[in-house]
Design a protein around this motif. Structure first.
Motif, PDB file in Angstrom:
ATOM      1  N   GLY A   8       0.817  -1.203   0.000  1.00  0.00           N
ATOM      2  CA  GLY A   8       0.000   0.000   0.000  1.00  0.00           C
ATOM      3  C   GLY A   8       0.852   1.255   0.000  1.00  0.00           C
ATOM      4  O   GLY A   8       2.078   1.197   0.122  1.00  0.00           O
ATOM      5  N   GLY A   9       0.200   2.401  -0.144  1.00  0.00           N
ATOM      6  CA  GLY A   9       0.934   3.652  -0.128  1.00  0.00           C
ATOM      7  C   GLY A   9       0.094   4.801  -0.626  1.00  0.00           C
ATOM      8  O   GLY A   9      -1.137   4.699  -0.740  1.00  0.00           O
ATOM      9  N   LEU A  10       0.789   5.903  -0.924  1.00  0.00           N
ATOM     10  CA  LEU A  10       0.159   7.123  -1.408  1.00  0.00           C
ATOM     11  C   LEU A  10       0.375   7.197  -2.914  1.00  0.00           C
ATOM     12  O   LEU A  10       1.513   7.069  -3.388  1.00  0.00           O
ATOM     13  CB  LEU A  10       0.832   8.309  -0.717  1.00  0.00           C
ATOM     14  CG  LEU A  10       0.167   9.664  -0.780  1.00  0.00           C
ATOM     15  CD1 LEU A  10      -1.192   9.629  -0.107  1.00  0.00           C
ATOM     16  CD2 LEU A  10       1.062  10.694  -0.097  1.00  0.00           C
ATOM     17  N   VAL A  11      -0.693   7.393  -3.677  1.00  0.00           N
ATOM     18  CA  VAL A  11      -0.575   7.403  -5.138  1.00  0.00           C
ATOM     19  C   VAL A  11      -1.511   8.462  -5.711  1.00  0.00           C
ATOM     20  O   VAL A  11      -2.613   8.685  -5.196  1.00  0.00           O
ATOM     21  CB  VAL A  11      -0.889   6.004  -5.726  1.00  0.00           C
ATOM     22  CG1 VAL A  11      -2.311   5.577  -5.404  1.00  0.00           C
ATOM     23  CG2 VAL A  11      -0.616   5.960  -7.214  1.00  0.00           C
ATOM     24  N   LEU A  85      -6.302   4.267 -10.591  1.00  0.00           N
ATOM     25  CA  LEU A  85      -6.842   4.465  -9.244  1.00  0.00           C
ATOM     26  C   LEU A  85      -7.577   5.795  -9.141  1.00  0.00           C
ATOM     27  O   LEU A  85      -7.194   6.802  -9.745  1.00  0.00           O
ATOM     28  CB  LEU A  85      -5.715   4.385  -8.225  1.00  0.00           C
ATOM     29  CG  LEU A  85      -5.258   2.957  -7.910  1.00  0.00           C
ATOM     30  CD1 LEU A  85      -3.888   2.944  -7.262  1.00  0.00           C
ATOM     31  CD2 LEU A  85      -6.281   2.257  -7.025  1.00  0.00           C
ATOM     32  N   GLU A  86      -8.634   5.766  -8.334  1.00  0.00           N
ATOM     33  CA  GLU A  86      -9.496   6.936  -8.112  1.00  0.00           C
ATOM     34  C   GLU A  86      -9.556   7.222  -6.619  1.00  0.00           C
ATOM     35  O   GLU A  86      -9.250   6.356  -5.794  1.00  0.00           O
ATOM     36  CB  GLU A  86     -10.904   6.627  -8.637  1.00  0.00           C
ATOM     37  CG  GLU A  86     -10.951   6.162 -10.068  1.00  0.00           C
ATOM     38  CD  GLU A  86     -12.297   5.529 -10.439  1.00  0.00           C
ATOM     39  OE1 GLU A  86     -13.135   5.323  -9.534  1.00  0.00           O
ATOM     40  OE2 GLU A  86     -12.482   5.246 -11.642  1.00  0.00           O
ATOM     41  N   PHE A 126      -4.745  10.410  -4.073  1.00  0.00           N
ATOM     42  CA  PHE A 126      -4.960  11.848  -4.004  1.00  0.00           C
ATOM     43  C   PHE A 126      -5.051  12.434  -5.411  1.00  0.00           C
ATOM     44  O   PHE A 126      -4.504  11.884  -6.368  1.00  0.00           O
ATOM     45  CB  PHE A 126      -3.841  12.518  -3.204  1.00  0.00           C
ATOM     46  CG  PHE A 126      -2.489  12.439  -3.841  1.00  0.00           C
ATOM     47  CD1 PHE A 126      -1.684  11.317  -3.658  1.00  0.00           C
ATOM     48  CD2 PHE A 126      -2.005  13.487  -4.613  1.00  0.00           C
ATOM     49  CE1 PHE A 126      -0.442  11.235  -4.241  1.00  0.00           C
ATOM     50  CE2 PHE A 126      -0.759  13.416  -5.207  1.00  0.00           C
ATOM     51  CZ  PHE A 126       0.028  12.279  -5.025  1.00  0.00           C
ATOM     52  N   SER A 127      -5.728  13.584  -5.506  1.00  0.00           N
ATOM     53  CA  SER A 127      -5.910  14.233  -6.814  1.00  0.00           C
ATOM     54  C   SER A 127      -4.753  15.170  -7.128  1.00  0.00           C
ATOM     55  O   SER A 127      -4.129  15.713  -6.231  1.00  0.00           O
ATOM     56  CB  SER A 127      -7.206  15.023  -6.827  1.00  0.00           C
ATOM     57  OG  SER A 127      -8.293  14.184  -6.581  1.00  0.00           O
TER      58      SER A 127
END
Length: 127
Positions: A8-11, A85-86, A126-127
């Motif tokens: 997992g992580g931040l994308v 990913l959304e 994140f956007s």
């Protein structure tokens, strides 16, 4: 039985991640497996499932065409490839063991019932 997720992580929105689940304490190749996710607003939801030998896969409508579930029975590993990913995909993702090798498709619903589930790995989009 122990299930340990990683990856997992931040994308950024539109990006990709690959989750892994290592299985311990049971004969991995004898059971169907699934990925579930939990988020504060939606609770626990089933995401994708795979039968004992990987020949049949199932997906929730919200991830169909974007996520791919797979397994390696020689390594006792389960995977989830996540593309496009959304922000709505933000959740804690966990893998779960079924109690049968090949559940009927009717069991793979958002409220899927499982045998054991891991602690999970956080995915934040994140956007």
């Amino acid at each position: 039985v122990e299930l340990v997720e990683s990856g997992g992580g931040l994308v950024r929105s539109g990006g990709s991640l690959r989750l892994s689940c290592a299985a311990f304490g049971f004969t991995f190749g004898d059971y169907a497996m699934s990925w579930l996710r939990h988020s504060p607003g939606k609770g626990l939801q089933w995401v994708a499932g795979i039968n004992w030998n990987g020949s049949t896969t199932y997906y929730a409508e919200s991830v169909k065409g974007r996520f791919t579930i797979s397994r390696d029975n020689d390594k006792d590993m389960l995977y989830l490839e996540m593309n496009s990913l959304e922000s709505d995909d933000t959740a804690v993702y966990s893998c779960a063991k079924d109690w049968t090798p090949a559940p009927p498709s009717s069991r793979f619903t958002l409220s899927y019932e499982y045998d054991y589930r891991g602690q999970g790995t956080q995915v934040t989009v994140f956007s």
